[in-house]
Design a protein around this motif. Structure first.
Motif, short mmCIF file in Angstrom:
data_model
loop_
_atom_site.label_atom_id
_atom_site.label_comp_id
_atom_site.label_asym_id
_atom_site.label_seq_id
_atom_site.Cartn_x
_atom_site.Cartn_y
_atom_site.Cartn_z
N HIS A 102 0.83 -1.22 0.08
CA HIS A 102 0.04 -0.05 -0.03
C HIS A 102 0.76 1.25 0.07
O HIS A 102 0.57 2.23 -0.75
N LEU A 103 1.93 1.09 0.88
CA LEU A 103 2.57 2.29 0.99
C LEU A 103 2.11 3.53 1.27
O LEU A 103 2.51 4.70 0.57
N TYR A 104 1.16 3.66 1.86
CA TYR A 104 0.56 4.87 2.34
C TYR A 104 1.86 5.72 3.08
O TYR A 104 2.70 4.99 3.58
N GLY B 75 -4.49 5.44 2.80
CA GLY B 75 -4.88 4.36 3.28
C GLY B 75 -4.81 3.27 2.17
O GLY B 75 -4.27 2.24 2.38
N PHE B 76 -5.47 3.49 1.13
CA PHE B 76 -5.46 2.74 -0.05
C PHE B 76 -6.07 1.25 0.03
O PHE B 76 -5.98 0.59 -0.63
N GLY B 77 -6.78 1.14 1.33
CA GLY B 77 -7.69 -0.27 1.67
C GLY B 77 -6.62 -0.73 2.72
O GLY B 77 -6.95 -1.52 3.44
N GLY B 78 -5.34 -0.29 2.94
CA GLY B 78 -4.54 -0.93 4.03
C GLY B 78 -4.84 -0.93 5.32
O GLY B 78 -4.44 -1.51 6.30
N LYS B 79 -5.68 0.31 5.25
CA LYS B 79 -6.06 0.51 7.02
C LYS B 79 -7.74 0.39 6.99
O LYS B 79 -8.22 1.11 7.81
N GLU B 80 -8.23 -0.48 6.17
CA GLU B 80 -9.65 -0.64 6.32
C GLU B 80 -10.14 -1.55 7.39
O GLU B 80 -10.77 -1.62 8.13
N LYS C 217 -1.28 -7.24 1.82
CA LYS C 217 -0.90 -6.31 0.86
C LYS C 217 -2.25 -6.67 -0.26
O LYS C 217 -3.16 -7.40 0.28
N ARG C 218 -2.21 -6.19 -1.50
CA ARG C 218 -3.09 -6.64 -2.58
C ARG C 218 -2.91 -8.09 -2.50
O ARG C 218 -1.84 -8.58 -2.62
N HIS C 219 -3.88 -8.64 -3.03
CA HIS C 219 -3.95 -10.17 -3.06
C HIS C 219 -3.18 -10.72 -4.49
O HIS C 219 -3.97 -10.13 -5.56
N PRO C 220 -2.30 -11.43 -4.51
CA PRO C 220 -1.89 -11.93 -5.63
C PRO C 220 -2.94 -12.96 -6.16
O PRO C 220 -3.62 -13.55 -5.28
N TYR C 221 -3.27 -13.16 -7.42
CA TYR C 221 -4.17 -14.15 -8.01
C TYR C 221 -3.27 -14.83 -9.06
O TYR C 221 -2.57 -14.62 -9.90
N THR D 243 -5.30 -8.06 2.00
CA THR D 243 -6.58 -7.22 2.49
C THR D 243 -6.87 -6.34 1.48
O THR D 243 -6.42 -6.37 0.07
N ALA D 244 -7.76 -5.34 1.71
CA ALA D 244 -8.34 -4.54 0.70
C ALA D 244 -7.32 -3.60 0.22
O ALA D 244 -6.01 -3.27 0.72
N PHE D 245 -7.29 -3.43 -1.12
CA PHE D 245 -6.39 -2.52 -1.97
C PHE D 245 -7.24 -1.73 -3.08
O PHE D 245 -7.57 -2.61 -3.81
#
Ligand code: GUN
Ligand code: MOS
Length: 763
Positions: free
Chosen positions: A166-168, A221-226, A262-266, A333-335
């Motif tokens: 996320h690197l907020y 935040g970018f989702g990292g703090k949801e 972080k964002r989920h790898p898929y 998590t959320a991103f």
């Protein structure tokens, strides 16, 4: 209108968590995270650490007074490891000392003996072993099985996307201050004050009305703090609760990178079928989401992947299945985009694969299959589609034919540099996919001097939501913005808030504010009408004055408010808004989950250095569906930021865990994010002002997440540039397309992924 935070931001006067003046007696925490990804704790030795000067106390799971559980959707995440660890960095102990340095020095002296267990880092491997967070889900439209026989062309493949840090700019953190009656106040850098309140209430075993969470603003935040601000808040609250002293913990960058998800790898398998006219007849996809060690928000993220698996295309026969796979990485998590971007990358990969094999531009297939108004999404909602308008406006305005010609001419004339162009149309659904979360409240106070104070559930994290909410109030009251102040987000003022997420914060909290302000105005108008013996409809507010029958009176805003107070009219209002029309039936996987969709098209062009593998993004040219933007400065900023963040995810940000589940890309020296040199040389954004009614605040459509997906175009533009150089080589759909991967692809041979020396390079 300018962003209301611009002035204090530029002067360095904005207050973030770390700027809050400390109360005398404040202590400082630091977390001891598990050094291994999976294993059984045999022995924890804190004696040496506890004896260090300045150390006040070291907390373990044994000190938890409530429940050792912070899992939201699934209760599978202990706050502090008890006997087993599930990821590197999982809190095992929490040191509290009288200085930050003393706390960190003590963390280094804690010793833990862990019997290692097998570590899984790959989602497909986890799925094979049956390690699933929740049962798989399938979205279905039409009948894929009976469609393949009607397809002229069928292609199968695999595509992978990696995670994203996320690197907020402001790292995670919290500051807990004990209050009387065992209550606790927590300043938290969170997108979800209520989520923090719930987590702390659960861990301490206190009712929610004793847990006050306050947020002034976040540095991103970018989702990292949801969901993941909960951990630090609960650790600080636990310590403060025991010690009856304030406790603060603000993570170092490297701790933050190592300990948070972080964002989920898929990884996904796809099959796409087209008819002779290149209409997509059928699409099947199986998604393997790397959830990490606990559920966190993964089930919801997985759901959004399914919602967006056909991006902005109409496909009559779709079958998409997703697995949320448990691995031993920090819980992902959320991103920004929340699984949507991953789903969209897969369908774009499938289209690119078909285009490459058929020798046509991907744009030909994209354009033929754009969603039209009246088309059905795989989840049953009927589209009000702006996709064709965005596409046609973009291709005409920016003259895509000329751009393509230029690229081809350049590529014909240059041997060692190649250009690539890609079109990236997007469609993103606006609303929390969980219907119940689509509600918000606003508390508006008009003071007797005419100034206005507003509190909502919205958290300002740089996205400009407070500016938009202020605009709503200024418009309804018809007063200058200077008279209005947006107050901190606080769980004692606004209860049961949804996190500031899903791009929906301005819509939800703006609508609640609109309702609250309108209610106050209606009462004041009624008062004036009775006084002047006119119809209430003939009373309006304009330019800080009361107007009657379109005639300006001498009653200004301030005297109106004072009169209201004297006449005992309520000058405060608490309003509740719930998005109408939305519903979803998870048993059938059908419904109308989104208030509306946001559309757009980006044209992305790049230049690749075919000796080095390095590249530049030359331009990103966008036509974006704003509805009717209520703040173009804020909205353009969101789009520019989203594009750059999306390009970072797709082209340079490479999250690397080793086989033992340890983060190797754990600092900015090893994790490359876009800087001023890597942003597109040109960004052009044009407005598609759409006339249709929508559920957005003042018809100004949500803008937070959608533009990130324009960045996906950079991946395909790079792919096209590489293919201009290496016409026969095969290389995987595997993002991010880092310079290293570009270089390998430039010299890949027909066998996928194999690199051999290329004849031309030896010349
Ligand atoms: N962030 C983006 N979309 C969503 C969503 O649907 N739910 C939640 N919880 N967060 C989101
Ligand atoms: Mo959600 S990715 O926090 O909008």
């Amino acid at each position: 209108m300018k962003n209301i935070d611009a002035y204090t931001h530029l002067r360095g006067e904005s207050i973030y968590l770390d700027d809050i003046p400390l109360i005398h007696g404040t202590l400082f925490g630091a977390s001891f995270g598990s050094p291994v990804a999976h294993g059984i704790i045999r022995h924890l030795d804190i004696s040496e650490a506890a004896a260090l000067p300045g150390v006040v106390r070291i907390f373990t799971y044994k000190d938890i007074t409530g429940e050792n559980q912070i899992g939201g959707i699934v209760p599978d995440e202990p706050l502090i490891a008890d006997h087993e660890v599930h990821f590197c960095g999982m809190p095992v102990a929490f040191v509290v000392a009288d200085s930050v340095d003393a706390a960190r020095a003590a963390v280094k002296k804690i010793k833990v003996t862990i019997d290692p267990l097998p570590v899984i880092t790959d989602s497909r491997e986890a799925q094979q072993l049956g390690e699933l967070i929740i049962p798989p889900r399938t979205f279905q439209l039409g009948d894929t099985a009976n469609s393949w026989q009607h397809c002229t062309h069928i292609f199968e493949g695999r595509a992978d996307t990696n995670g994203q840090e996320h690197l907020y700019i402001e790292t995670q953190g919290a500051y807990a201050v004990p209050q009387e009656h065992n209550a606790i106040k927590i300043y938290s850098s969170t997108q979800g004050p209520t989520a923090v309140q719930r987590a702390v209430s659960r861990v301490l075993g206190l009712p929610m009305h004793l847990v006050e969470v306050e947020v002034n603003r976040l540095g991103g935040g970018f989702g990292g703090k949801e969901d993941q601000a909960n951990t630090w808040a609960a650790l600080c609250a636990l310590a403060a609760h025991h010690l009856k002293r304030p406790v603060k913990y603000s993570l170092h960058r490297m701790e933050d990178m190592a300990m948070t998800g972080k964002r989920h790898p898929y990884s996904a398998d796809f099959k796409i079928g087209l008819n002779a006219e290149l209409k997509i007849i059928a699409y099947e996809a199986t998604f393997y989401q790397n959830a990490g060690a606990a559920a966190d928000l993964s089930p919801a993220v997985m759901e959004r992947t399914l919602f967006h698996c056909t991006n902005t295309y109409f496909i009559p026969n779709v079958k998409a299945t997703a697995y949320s796979c448990r691995t031993h990485l920090p819980p992902n998590t959320a991103f920004r985009g929340f699984g949507g971007p991953q789903g969209m990358f897969m369908i774009e990969s499938a289209i690119a694969k078909a285009a490459e094999a058929l020798g046509v531009e991907a744009a030909v297939i994209q354009e033929k299959n754009l969603l039209q108004t009246g088309d059905e999404f795989p989840y049953g909602q009927i589209a009000q589609s702006e996709a064709p308008d965005c596409w046609h406006k973009a291709t005409a305005l920016y003259d895509v034919a000329a751009m393509r010609k230029e690229v081809n001419a350049f590529n014909a004339a240059n041997k060692w540099h190649k250009k690539g162009l890609a079109c990236m149309p997007i469609c993103f659904g606006i609303s929390f996919t969980k219907t119940l979360m689509n509600q918000a409240r606003s508390l508006v106070h008009v003071y007797t001097d005419g100034s206005v104070g507003i509190t909502t559930g919205a958290v300002e994290m740089g996205q400009g939501v407070n500016t938009k909410i202020l605009q709503v109030a200024a418009q309804v009251f018809s007063i200058q913005p200077e008279k209005i102040r947006i107050h901190t987000t606080n769980t004692f003022k606004i209860a049961n808030t949804s996190p500031s997420a899903a791009s929906a914060t301005a819509d939800l909290n703006g609508k609640a504010t609109l309702m609250a302000c309108t209610a106050i105005v209606e009462r004041l108008k009624k008062m004036v009408a009775e006084e002047m013996k006119v119809d209430a409809q003939s009373v309006t507010l304009q330019d800080e004055y009361v107007w009657v029958n379109k005639q300006k009176t001498d009653i200004d805003w301030k005297s109106l408010v004072m009169t209201g107070h004297i006449k005992r009219i309520g000058l405060s209002e608490h309003a509740h808004y719930a998005t109408p029309e939305i519903h979803f039936d998870a048993a059938k996987e059908k419904g109308h989950p989104f208030a509306y969709h946001v559309y757009g098209t980006a044209l992305v062009s790049v230049t690749v250095d075919c000796i080095r593998g390095t590249y530049t993004v030359d331009s990103v040219k966008v036509v974006h569906d704003f509805g009717a933007s209520m703040n173009t400065a804020v909205d353009l900023g969101q789009i520019e930021g989203g594009i750059v963040q999306g390009i970072g995810w797709m082209t340079m940000e490479e999250v690397v865990y080793d086989a033992n589940g340890r983060l190797r890309s754990n600092a900015l020296s090893t994790y490359k994010v876009p800087d001023i040199y890597s942003v597109p040389k040109e960004i052009a954004i044009d407005f598609l002002q759409t006339p249709h009614d929508n559920l957005a605040i003042f018809r100004s459509k949500a803008v937070g997440e959608p533009p990130l997906m324009y960045g996906i175009g950079a991946y395909f533009a790079l792919r096209n540039a590489v293919r201009a150089f290496n016409k026969t080589g095969q290389f995987a759909f595997d993002a991010p397309m880092t310079p290293e991967k570009v270089l390998m692809a430039l010299y890949a041979t027909q066998k996928e992924g194999i690199i051999e020396s290329h004849e031309e390079t030896t010349n």
